[in-house]
Structure formats: structure tokens, C-alpha cells
Design a protein around this motif. Structure first.
Motif, PDB file in Angstrom:
ATOM      1  N   ILE A 157       0.842  -1.189   0.000  1.00  0.00           N
ATOM      2  CA  ILE A 157       0.000   0.000   0.000  1.00  0.00           C
ATOM      3  C   ILE A 157       0.876   1.237   0.000  1.00  0.00           C
ATOM      4  O   ILE A 157       1.722   1.362   0.876  1.00  0.00           O
TER       5      ILE A 157
ATOM      6  N   THR B  88       8.931   4.945  -1.922  1.00  0.00           N
ATOM      7  CA  THR B  88       8.543   4.515  -0.585  1.00  0.00           C
ATOM      8  C   THR B  88       7.453   3.470  -0.741  1.00  0.00           C
ATOM      9  O   THR B  88       6.459   3.730  -1.409  1.00  0.00           O
TER      10      THR B  88
ATOM     11  N   PHE C 277       5.171   0.239   1.353  1.00  0.00           N
ATOM     12  CA  PHE C 277       4.791  -0.261   2.656  1.00  0.00           C
ATOM     13  C   PHE C 277       4.352  -1.711   2.501  1.00  0.00           C
ATOM     14  O   PHE C 277       3.535  -2.023   1.634  1.00  0.00           O
TER      15      PHE C 277
ATOM     16  N   ARG D  60       7.607   0.192   6.519  1.00  0.00           N
ATOM     17  CA  ARG D  60       7.721   1.102   5.394  1.00  0.00           C
ATOM     18  C   ARG D  60       9.180   1.119   4.978  1.00  0.00           C
ATOM     19  O   ARG D  60      10.070   1.321   5.810  1.00  0.00           O
TER      20      ARG D  60
END
Lengths: 422, 422, 422
Positions: free
Chosen positions: C118, C125, C127, C345
Motif C-alpha cells: 500500500i 517509498t 509499505f 515502510r
């Protein structure tokens, strides 16, 4: 002669000369003694000392000014003796707060974080919903366009099948249909019913969002100096963190910010900004002097509006975007709720440079200033040789003239005879 | 003697010497007069002036070259007299456009922004969908894997319960089942039916996306110089913004870009790229010379493809990802539509350095060049003392030799008697 | 006299003087010859050569040290002769892997990439979900708050209508209702039933996520040097890429990373971190010396935990956020599944500086060091004039004194008569 030639400030010169001597094979019998002389003889400038208070004072004054400039400006203000590195940063954010709205259309509704923070992750950019234009029950079908100068029509010939107007909501079917009793517009294939965003709810539906708080966790590092720090400082404990709110005077290190406070500090009115949205920059300044202890390296927060609210010289003022929630009522038909979301996007922008003493920039800066000290001599020479009443006398002693014909005119022309012709 | 010792270009030297004198207590009676002499006496080099056109010309030539280098290259080209700061940027983007697709499977469908721009926010990276492989009605159950070399099986013993193949779609149940009339594959627990992405729609479903436009709003600042600017320049008004499209020749400052134009400028073919996706970089270059008026600081746009389209030396070419829309048909069962989304990701990359006159880099650069001017003298000395026919004469006058035994051999050995032994 | 004045190392001086001469109109008849003399006459310092092994050795030693410093430290270690540029980077990531979970509440469930990554895009970045607290079937209604010190109540008067507690789940209705048989809490308008996140599943539901792999594609450029490179190096082919996994020793250039390996390298335990989540930094260091061939410019990977796991001096440890999937069971009622997502993350942080030879920093650094060579002379002069037994003799020959009354005291006071008064 070898001896003399090898006597220069610059080793380059000496090495070159030395190689020439050796390679030419001449004077090889006294090579060793020449080498020693060349290596250990010392050579220094012959100086003329003038006991003139004017020039002396000028000399000292300029010298003092240059040294003061270096000490105060270069070292203290600009910290030019430091090596620098730019910050590497990681941010996570978490918004807290709930709002109850009571609109005639949607009834009582409580908005919580998963609903008004989009996307939900909490990275360095987060968006807080402040106003919405929802369009319920959209499905793929045909409907008349929202009336505008380009979509109004009289007959089918005014509409073009397959044409997609840039600011329109769908693709025209080529038919002209009734929008209301008096207005006819081109029909479009689209998600119908179409959104009508001409009227923005006023006051903003989620205007109370100014009481929300956001926790910003920021971890920075300066890889060159192996320095790491967080914006939650060492002396802050969990109990304090649970209750504090950032305040420039009373709580300057609390990493929890009230949205309304940030917007106010940026010079804006939250209730106005909530209507059409906007972008607020949360600047975290990590400029640090790492020659000082680590505890002096603390973040400085500031806030400013990043988008342009000026209606002239602008297009689509504010900040909004559309997203949809998709539903399936039965196996075959997909419907969606389209939401035009107005809100404030907060950009956490971390910047900064760290400086730490390093010998290279120090040498470069001091060396360059030292060069300027030699300029002082040039200026004073000029004053001495042009403005002083004894200038001829000074010049006579400063310069030894040697003419092409081999005569030296050493200190004064009268004395040429004494050691002119060797 | 005190007097002489304190006569040096360097204050360090003087201060040291002065402290030695004072602390040793000697000569304290005439401390004051020594101080004054030390402070206001002026000392300058004694120079030998040679009237030789060759060496003189060489000297001037090198001097000229160094000064020309400083003026042209250091100052003009490299702007080394400036302090610099790197850009801080905030970007928001907004895509516009609608597409009608008519596929046998899904029927007539209009795609609007909330459907094909993912995520919908419009930050500095946005993705425009160009091709899709949808898989409808997936639910958690068991089904045979898509056939491949590792999933084909003959009997249950070929499959391993609980094994999850890296490129597979689920976790094996350990059974070998019929995939089609002729092929048996391992059964997996997964979202079934499985996606079959072996055939990519061609031409791309949303190939017409090249006509979409994107408005890029970019706000930059140089915090060190307190400089802020937007990419919507002052002279641009709302009317112009509503209709313009970026064109390098006719509209170089319009912040609205046609997707197809950007891809073409990046040297790619939109219809080819739309098939499998890719990444396009939108570079905004804000390099500015802030010594000039603010109006000269304007953004320069450029575009290039960032991913590798070369099929060798690559894996998973193009750009795609999978996402799902979740539905609940009744209280207990969750189904989803899985979408393998191919498309073009646009990365808005803002970079730049601003420079502004600052005394420190100016001093450093000029000072360092000044040092090089002293090199000129060394070179000319070397030429004078080795290449000229009068070299012995020059050397005789340039160097005053002083032997260990206290004899000075000042200018020529013949004259030692005149002032050799004091 | 014109001749002498114009003989200085500095052109500034010369030019100034020249202008003064010309503008004053004096000596205009021999302007030309003066010009020539001024331009082609050469002037060099008169040097005193001392045959003292001590001072000579000191001189050479310091000279050697400075030159060694420049050669070794400035040039070799700090590469100060290079111009630098910072990296511009574009990242795309793609996670692979499936997990089967079997919980009493939700039954058998296979998690695939669109569910646990997500947002799904795969930017710099990403997650990865490792633990979840799902709350099914939430809808807008009224229910008792989760008991806590501030929400427990005895009667309606303990609750405040319209009050929204910061850490609460909704807006109070003002009523006090039964939460369980023994506890009464304030009723809230909220998405009910409320989430109860006091018990976190242990071990983490998706603890097996450590076997997932992520492909990181990184494209960097140094715009100043027109240099571009990818982290998939030239010598890597598709076959290798399909099977490799990053390993610092055996596969240091493979861009596919196992999540568990990264967490281990960061010094953490995946199974512990999976419980409450966290942030891992994937650092890609592109520091390059572009004076070497392009193949030596390779990325270096490193990993470290970016958030603070220390429970004191912290708030909300780990990394989590809430998101919801919205459903409509019939036309009017909206329900949602709220998911409190714990996970890791991964921030891909690309940094680096490229250096390439450039004449400006070279000149600046060498020039500044050259200045320091002149310091050597100052130090040696000081030694010569204070520490040597022959210091008086040296001083006598080094300094020519010229008094205010016009007498020169050239080398020793005894010889003033020889050429003192012109």
C-alpha cells in the motif's frame, strides 16, 4: 652558477633545473656538493625598511582590516572553515481528530482519520479533507452535459459524436437533449449523473478540521559526518508527548502541531482556506554547526503557504482532486460515489546543511586571504612611491636597475661605478 | 636588533617575537619606542629591474593569460564569485481528459480522471493508465495455477502443500488438477479466477491518452536568498492559462503539457509506450543567476525516458502494477476486481542552483588566482637565469651570497671586500 | 622615475600609475618609450642566500610537509580538484510473494501483492503489511466508547454532547451507556462497532513476509556532467535477474532484495518488527569519481532502521495507519471494513555526489596552498633571525634601513658612507 639557479622558492623550478643538470652530464664530479647546497641553502628576500609613520600606519590598517574580515566574517559568520553536507531525511506523519457533520443531504456523519486523510499512509505529504462535493450513485450511461458556453446546443448538429471537450465530463454522443425545462445541452457518455461543482459548500463542511493535530516524526542524517538525529529530542519523554502541542514560545520542541496554528502562522485564515483548499509548507530547518555538541543541533519549524491564492494570474486556485469509491449493487452493474475533495495539502519539507571543521576548506580560505595580505604591500608601495615627499629616495633604494648592456644601476645612479661591471 | 626582527609581513611572527621580548624582561626601558617602530615601520622588497624585452614580454604574456582566465572563465563562465543554494520545491499536478473505450468484454466505458490517474492526488509523481488487464469477480478459493514450466504437474506428488512460488499467484494446496482438457497444473489457494496476463491488449486500451493534458504548478524557493517563484510567471494571465498548451517555440512558459508531446520530446512513440508502460521524467531546471533581476529566473522544461526499454539486460520492462477494487455482494463474501495497470508514470523532477554575489567565494577565488600570479615570477626567473645570454650577470645581481663563516658574497665575488666583513 | 613606479608584480598598480601619468600630461614627449619600458621591463626580488644547513633543512622540511599534504590529502583523499554535482534519482519498486493465513476469525486467506503493498504503485517509498487489526461491518451509528480513564462514566452528566476526545473514536452524544456488564462509557456517534486495538495479534499475522522479495529499479543522473546510469549494471542479463537475490558477498549488484535480509542487515529482528511495524531505510550511495571510467561508478547499498524503537522518549512506536474498504449493501447504507495496518515502510533513499576534474577548484586549491608556501619563508626567517648564532649578521644583510632624514642604513651601519647619501 648551479648553486644560484637552484635557489628558488619553488621546488618545481629546482627539480626541473636539477634534472637538466644531471641529464646533461656536465658538472657531474661536484654533483654531490651541488645537491647539498641546493637542498640546504636557504634564500630570503632582501628588504628595505622605511621609518615612515604614514606608510607604516596605512600598512598596519589594511593588514588589520583584512585580518578582521577573516576572523569575523569568514570564520564566524560564514563558517568557511567547515566542510558541509546536506541533510537526508525520513518523515512520518499521523493526524488525529474526529468531526461530526450534519448536512441535509447526507445526514449525521462522523468523519475519522481513514476518511479525511488521503492517502492514509502519512508520509512527508499528507492531505486533510476540508470540503467535499459528493456525487452519489454514478454509473456508466448517457446524460446531458452541465450547461456552459460550449456545451449548450440547439440541435444535434451542434454536438459532435466522439468529441471530448477538455473541461467536460464525458464523450459526446452527438445528440442534443433537454438539461432542464429551458436549457438543452449536448448529451455525453459518462459516469452519470454528472457532478455539478459550480456551488461549493460554504462554510466548509469540515471547517472544524483546524482543531486536528498532527504528529510529525522526522529522522535526519548527515552521512558524511555519520550524524543522526530525530526531531523528538532526548529530553522529551512519552508523558509530555501525549499532551503537548507545538507553540513557538512555550513548546518549541513539541512535534505535535495543531492544523489551525500552522495555517495561522503561514498568515492565512483557516476557514477561508478550507473552502477551496491550498498547500501549506511545513519547513523543518536542520542547519547545524557540528563543531558544537550534538544537543545544540535542533530543528526549527516554519510554515508558509506554497500555492498562489491570487485569483488573477492563476488557474484552478486552491487545491482539490477527485476520487471515487466503487460499489457493485449486483454482479453486473458498477456504481461509484465521486468525491471532489477540497482540502489542505501539507508538505513537510526538510532542509539544512551541517558544517564541521575540515582542514581543506580552512587551508583554502586562509590561504586565499593570505594572498590578499600581499596586496597590502602593493598598495603601500604605490603610496610610498607616489604620494610621499621622499618618494625619489625610496624608489632609488627599492629598485636596482640593470641595463641591457650589462651595467647595473643598483641603488642610485651615482654609485654605478662601485660595482657596476664585474 | 629588536627593530629588525619585528619587521615581517606576518603579524604572527611579530606578535611571537614581541611576547618573547617582553617576557624576557630585556630592553624594557625602551619598550615603547620599540613598539612604535615595530608597528609603524614599513618594510618592502628590494627589487632588481632588468631591461630585457624577452623576459619582460614572457612575464606580461603569462600575467595576461592568468588574468584573462580569471575574467573569462572563473567570473563569466563558472560564476565563481557567487554563493550558491539548492532549490526547494513543491509540485502539484492536475490531469484533464476523457476517453471512451468499446471493448467486447466490458462494453462501452468512459474513463475519467478519477479512474485513470492513480493515486488521484496529483503530487510530483502521477501515473496515467494506458492499458489494463482486468480480472473480474475474484474471490478467495482454490483453482489451478496458470500453466508454466514450474506449475505443470502429472500427479499430486509434483505439488507441495504450502509452497508459494515466487512468480506464482497463490499458495499450493498440494493437489494436481485439470487446468484445461490437456493440461494439469498444481492447485493453489488464491483469489480465483487467476489473472492471465500473457496477452496484453494491443493496441493499448487507452492509447488515446496522448491527448490528455496536465497542469503542473511548481513553487520553488532558495531559502538562503529568501527567493520564491512559481512556474506560472507574472505576465501569464488566467485567460491565457485556460487555453494554452506548452510548445517549446510558441508557448515556452505555458505550464500545461500534452502527454503525447512530452513523450515525443523524450524520443519515444506514445502508442508503443502505452502498451507496456514506462517512466517519463519531466525535468524543471531552475538554475538562476540572482544577480540579475528576478524576471530572468525562468524554468526550463525538458523530458526524457527514465526506465530502460532495452529487453536484454532488463527484467519486467515497462511500468505496471496491480490494484484491486473490493466489493461485498452480501454480508459474508468479499469479491474484488483485480486490475493489472500498465501506464506511464510521470516524475516531475525539479532541480537547480541559484547563485548570488558573495564576498567569501570572491575573495577565495581571486586570492587563489593572485597566488598564481606569483608563479609567473618563478617561471620568468627560471627563464632569466638559464636561457638568457646575460644569465650570469642577472644571477650575480639577484643573489647576495652569505657564507657560513660570515662573509657575504653579495653581488659579485670581486666586491666582497667593499662590505663583506662588518 | 616613471620606469621604477611601473615595475610591480601587480597590474592594478601599474595601470593606476599609468593612468595618473598620462592624465597629468607630464612627460608626454617620451610616452612611448615609457610604455615600452613599463610593459617589457622585468622586475625580480633581490635574494639573500644563506648557506646554513639548519635553516635550509627546516625550510625544505616544511616545504615538503605542505606539498605532501596537498598531494596526499587534498588531491587524493578529498579530491579537491573536482567540481561536484548531486544526484537526481528516479526509483520504481516491485514486491513479489504470497502468504496464506489461517485465522479463526477470517478463515483461510491468501494475501497477494495488491492486498499487502500500500499504495500499490511502487514508488520510492513502499509499505508492506505485516500485521492487521480488521474491524468488519462498520457503519455510521451510535455505540459506547472503548473504556479508558477519560471515557468511563457514571451518568450522562459525565459526558459532553459534541465533544470529540483527541484519542477517541467519535463525537460524544452526551449519553452514558453500558459497554459491558460492569463498565459504562460515554456513547459516541461514530463508525460502529468501534475498533479495539488493545490486543495486537502475536505472532504477526503476515510474519512470513520476510520471504518476500522486492525489485528496486533506480535510474540516476548527474545533470552537470550529462551522466546517466541505472542500478541494473551493463553486465547483468535478464536470466540472472530472474533468479538472483542481493547478497553482500556473492551478489552485490543484484537489485532484488529479500525483505528479511534487509531487516537483518539493519540490525533488527523481522518477527519482532513485524508486530508493530517500523521504517527501514534502503540507502543507495552513488558517490562516484567520474574521472575514472563509467564502469567504476556502481551503487552501494546499505540498510538501517529509521524510526525509534526505544519505548521511552517516544510516542506511538512502530509504524501503522488505518484505512478502510467501503461497501454498499443496498442503495442507502454504506458499510466499511476498517483495517489498522501495521507494517514496515521501506524508504529508498538515494544520495551521492559525483566529482569530475575542473580547472576552477584545482586553481583555487593549489593557489591557496601556494600561499601557504610563502608562510614557510616567514617561519624560516623568524628562526634565522632569532635562533641562529649568526642572526645579527643575517639581519644586517637582509634589511636595508632607510631613516626619515633620508639616510640609508643599508647592510651594516659601518658602511653607510659608501652609498648612503646619494
Amino acid at each position: 652558477m648551479y648553486y644560484r639557479l637552484t635557489q628558488s622558492v619553488l621546488t618545481l623550478h629546482q627539480v626541473l633545473r636539477f634534472i637538466v643538470d644531471i641529464s646533461s652530464g656536465m658538472g657531474c664530479k661536484n654533483c654531490c656538493s651541488i645537491c647539498l647546497q641546493c637542498l640546504f641553502g636557504y634564500e630570503t628576500n632582501v628588504m628595505l625598511v622605511i621609518n615612515n609613520k604614514g606608510v607604516g600606519a596605512l600598512f598596519r590598517l589594511i593588514q588589520f582590516l583584512i585580518i578582521a574580515y577573516v576572523a569575523v566574517y569568514v570564520c564566524w559568520v560564514q563558517r568557511a572553515y567547515q566542510d558541509t553536507d546536506s541533510v537526508i531525511s525520513s518523515v512520518s506523519t499521523k493526524v488525529k481528530g474526529n468531526i461530526l457533520t450534519n448536512s441535509s443531504a447526507a445526514g449525521v456523519h462522523v468523519w475519522d482519520v481513514p476518511e479525511y486523510v488521503i492517502p492514509p499512509q502519512g508520509e512527508n505529504t499528507f492531505f486533510v479533507l476540508t470540503n467535499v462535493i459528493p456525487t452519489l450513485g454514478q454509473r456508466q450511461s448517457k446524460c446531458p452535459e452541465i450547461p456552459s458556453e460550449v456545451t449548450k446546443c440547439e440541435s444535434d448538429s451542434d454536438c459532435k459524436e466522439g468529441y471530448s471537450e477538455v473541461h467536460g465530463n464525458g464523450v459526446q454522443t452527438g445528440r442534443c437533449v433537454q438539461y432542464s425545462d429551458t436549457i438543452k445541452t449536448c448529451e455525453v457518455q459518462a459516469w452519470c449523473p454528472l457532478e455539478n461543482d459550480t456551488v461549493i459548500p460554504k462554510p466548509a463542511l469540515l471547517g472544524a478540521a483546524e482543531d486536528f493535530t498532527v504528529l510529525i516524526k522526522n529522522n535526519v542524517q548527515y552521512p558524511k559526518f555519520k550524524f543522526r538525529k530525530r526531531n523528538i529530542l532526548h529530553h522529551i519523554n512519552s508523558t509530555y508527548l501525549k499532551n503537548c502541542t507545538f507553540d513557538r514560545k512555550t513548546d518549541p520542541h513539541c512535534p505535535i502541531f495543531r492544523l489551525g496554528d500552522m495555517v495561522t502562522e503561514a498568515g492565512e485564515d483557516f476557514s477561508v482556506m478550507a473552502l477551496k483548499g491550498g498547500i501549506i509548507g511545513i519547513f523543518i530547518d536542520w542547519n547545524c554547526d557540528l563543531d558544537f555538541p550534538e544537543r545544540f543541533c535542533i530543528p526549527k519549524y516554519s510554515f508558509s503557504r506554497l500555492d498562489n491564492k491570487n485569483p488573477e494570474n492563476n488557474v484552478a486556485p486552491g487545491y482539490n482532486f477527485r476520487f471515487a469509491k466503487y460499489y457493485k449493487t449486483n454482479e453486473s452493474t458498477e456504481t461509484r460515489t465521486l468525491i471532489k475533495a477540497f482540502g489542505i495539502r501539507f508538505d513537510v519539507i526538510v532542509f539544512g546543511m551541517a558544517g564541521k571543521f575540515n582542514i581543506v576548506p580552512t587551508i583554502v580560505n586562509l590561504g586565499a586571504t593570505l594572498s590578499f595580505l600581499s596586496l597590502v604591500t602593493a598598495v603601500c608601495d604605490w603610496v610610498m612611491l607616489t604620494c610621499m615627499k621622499d618618494r625619489d629616495l625610496y624608489a632609488k633604494h627599492k629598485f636596482i636597475h640593470l641595463n641591457q648592456n650589462g651595467d647595473s644601476v643598483p641603488l642610485s645612479s651615482m654609485e654605478t661605478t662601485s660595482y657596476g661591471t664585474p
